[in-house]
Design an enzyme around this catalytic site. Sequence first.
Site, PDB file in Angstrom:
ATOM      1  CG  ASP A  79      30.622   9.362  67.857  1.00  0.00           C
ATOM      2  OD1 ASP A  79      31.487   8.092  67.505  1.00  0.00           O
ATOM      3  OD2 ASP A  79      30.736   9.791  68.913  1.00  0.00           O
ATOM      4  CD1 TRP A 125      54.339 -14.753  63.829  1.00  0.00           C
ATOM      5  CD2 TRP A 125      52.304 -13.782  63.951  1.00  0.00           C
ATOM      6  NE1 TRP A 125      53.969 -14.534  62.435  1.00  0.00           N
ATOM      7  CE2 TRP A 125      52.710 -13.897  62.685  1.00  0.00           C
ATOM      8  CE3 TRP A 125      50.810 -13.538  64.022  1.00  0.00           C
ATOM      9  CZ2 TRP A 125      51.999 -13.476  61.380  1.00  0.00           C
ATOM     10  CZ3 TRP A 125      50.142 -12.882  63.196  1.00  0.00           C
ATOM     11  CH2 TRP A 125      50.662 -13.017  61.810  1.00  0.00           C
ATOM     12  CB  SER A 175      38.893  -6.042  69.936  1.00  0.00           C
ATOM     13  OG  SER A 175      39.302  -4.894  69.586  1.00  0.00           O
ATOM     14  CG  HIS A 208      49.043 -13.333  52.288  1.00  0.00           C
ATOM     15  ND1 HIS A 208      50.383 -13.092  52.294  1.00  0.00           N
ATOM     16  CD2 HIS A 208      48.500 -12.371  51.391  1.00  0.00           C
ATOM     17  CE1 HIS A 208      50.798 -12.131  51.631  1.00  0.00           C
ATOM     18  NE2 HIS A 208      49.843 -11.609  51.021  1.00  0.00           N
TER      19      HIS A 208
END
Lengths: 535, 383, 41
Positions: A112, A148, A175, A259
């Site tokens: 895992d 954005w 996250s 970038h």
Amino acid sequence: MAHEHAIGGHAGHDDHEHHGPPSGIMRWITTTNHKDIGSMYLWFSFIMFLVGGAMALVIRAELFQPGLQVVSPDFFNQMITLHALIMVFGAIMPAFVGFSNWMIPLQIGAPDMAFARMNNWSFWILPVASFLLILSMFVPGGAPGTGWTLYPPLSVQQGMGMDLAIFGIHLLGMSSIMGGINIITTILNMRAPGMTLMKMPMFCWTWLITAFLLIASMPVLAGAVTMLLTDRHFGTTFFNAAGGGDPVLFQHIFWFFGHPEVYIIALPAFGVISQVIPAFSRKPIFGYASMVYAIAAIAIISFFVWAHHMYVTGIPLTGQLYFMYATMIIAVPTGVKVFNWVATMWKGSLSFETPMLFALGFLFLFTLGGFSGLVLAITAVDILLQETYYVIAHFHYVMVAGAVFSAYAGAYYWLPKWTGYMYDETLGKWHFWLTLIFFNMTFFVQHFLGLAGMPRRVPDYALQFTEFNMISSIGAFGLGISQLLFLYIVLKARKSGKKVDAQVWDGAEGLEWTVPSPAPYHTFETPPVFEGGKH
Amino acid sequence: MKVSMKKFASVTGATALAIWSLISSSSAWADYQLNMHVPVTEAGRRAYDLHNDISLICLAIFIIVFGVLAYSLIFHRKSKGHKAADFHEHLGVEIAWTVIPSIILVLIAIPSTTTLMEMKDTSEPAITVKVTGYQWKWGYDYLKGEGEGIKFLSVLATPKDQIHNKAEKSPSYMMEVDNPLVVPVNTKIRILTTANDVIHAWAVPAFAVKQDAVPGFIRDTWFKAEKEGTYVGQCSELCGKDHGYMPIVVKVVSAGEYSTWVDEQKKKAASNVDDPNKVWTLDESMVRGEKVYNTACASCHGANGQGIPGTFPALDGSKIAKQAKNKAAHIDIVLHGKAGTAMQAFGGQLSDTDIATVVTYERNAWGNKTGDVIQPADIKAVR
Amino acid sequence: MTDEEMRALRARNVRTALILAGIVLVVFVSFIIRSGYMSGG
């Protein structure tokens, strides 16, 4: 042994010798299984892909004709912002994280991910963050209308939608960072005995390097939006000239993140392509070592080219020259990769199943995007093209043709391994050709619009731009609708697809093909012995 | 498999044909501009040539690489029984395809460097104009050279009816302003850019000029137009709601015409000066104030004072515009703006008379029948 | 894998993660501090 159909929503009983997952919705909320989490990432990213795509269609509908027909300029700006944020952070990045979750443990022979519970967190933060982004549309003032890039002072002017977006971006960054830490730890510490770093599958290499890019660049974005937040509410003046700050400082910080972000998206895409092309050429990848060095070189250089997004902000001549040269250097390792892929196919035994078609589409269109990138790297030319539709065309060739085509290649390639069922090859080919044609119809003409001088981020335009905009809008709707075909293909494969063996593709290599299809819920609990690839 | 591929090929062909006939049947074929405008400045032409050369180099590389790939795709197929070779590295070609692109890049870098150095050389201008970006208009300020002291705002001239599709769009739709920038031909013009509120960018493709206008800072660029005519560009940095509606129009005229224009502007400026001590009646104020309102305020607060809910506050019935105790606050917000919002300081853009009449207008138009009349002297007193 | 090996692996994983988290923290803080200096404190 009853195998879970890990990609599906049904949670049947499990009589595996280990304790099975809880059933129903709780299975998905509490799962720490890398396959479950990988599937959730992939489903989530596809849903966000459709949401972001719908926003793109609002944009293209408004641009179908000159004049204002569909939305107000204010809402138009909100759409361009959310379209980009959702596509980058909600669709493309989670798609490749989904691949990494599914495939890295299978490819390196680990049971895992290193931190299974943190993995669960990484995923479940995403829907919350995306919810915040979408929620911002419904608060007074609406979503941020800044694009954005969130440049101040415009972003300081925005309403509370901006704060929701900043919070959302913080969560998305957390996250990604957790995901990055997890991936690096898994790859460095949990490879099967005998698998040295230089014998790892190329997909794992690209993700190892990408994860380092995440670790180094995401905190920079977090810093930038944190400073934006304090400028908005707590009286700091990081980006306000009146208080001694500088609006352009934000752009430097943003693009120092921005970038590398481009390569965070592109490198895993390279990784998928480097798996698919050898499999359907029935020939080992050409120049494995130089491929690895090229990826590392691209990743390192990506931290030293940020201001090529800022040629017209007024950086000095020496700065413009430096960033031009540095940017041009990236073309060399990128070229090496393209040449290597071509050499891999040379004298192979080629067949053209859907994953290979998408990989070839990727190669063709990504190279075009690379060339328009080289044109834009030249400062003198960029001054004419900056902030025009040429830039839009360029980065959609890199993002859509690069990342999305590659994600489809990977999805068709590994779907039989995930579900145990073959997809419908004819429909898959339809999906590819429709996507290819409509993609070019949408974005190729935008090069001409940019060359003729049409600025980006405008809801309205002069009459001379009408025809190409119409073609582009028609293409965009075609492109959007064709993607629903993919959903149908996946559902159909699960419902009535042909069962497949462990070795789905005759030319595919790697540990993932040694486990049955569908991959059992738990794999490699005892590490396999890796015999070493052909490199 | 083969049959289905043929089907795909025919579908692809039919689609391409349909698209092509759609394109070629359109009467406006002349509008399909495939490359840049040829710039009318020396530096611009060099950038234009550079772009063409680099594009051709890219095309050549593309044809070579994908030619090789196409050969492979056709002849090295499994369906043709081709057996895979087993090679997987070759030091020679790997060095070659690292070195050759590097050499090509150096060859591209040389002209790119010289062109850029020329484009950045803003020294020794004949005329210097300061350009200020406002949400959403441009301000021009002739600082040095012939025409020194001339100062005006430049606003989109396209009527709202055309934008909202209630009237036929004129050929110059979106590309017209009330007061274009006027400059003489064959003269080096230095442009200083700055902004009042957010970042804008002043751009004219025909001059190969694009420069961000950053609030609080001054940047510069230059051009020397070699051909008389009218040249247009657009704001090239997202600056909010009406970013798409602040075009740039530059008229390049002969030296003689320029001198005439300068004289006219000076005369107009002299005759336009309002008597600062004049006492305005309500009716006079409302006429003048409405004009000022429509150019300076209506884009956010709306022609009928309703604003845009959640984004721009309504003035009709607002506390500041309606309550007598807020008269001073009303004048203050127009003069000095409101920090952290899109409400800008108009003190620098509008004269005392303009501000006085527009405040009067806002306090009496729509439902705000306050009866207040603000005089230019009131404004002067609080400036 | 024996329990002991398992524990050793876990310890190694945690060490790796802590180093990486440290990098994240340093990058985040240093960018803000540096920006603070650039914008005049």
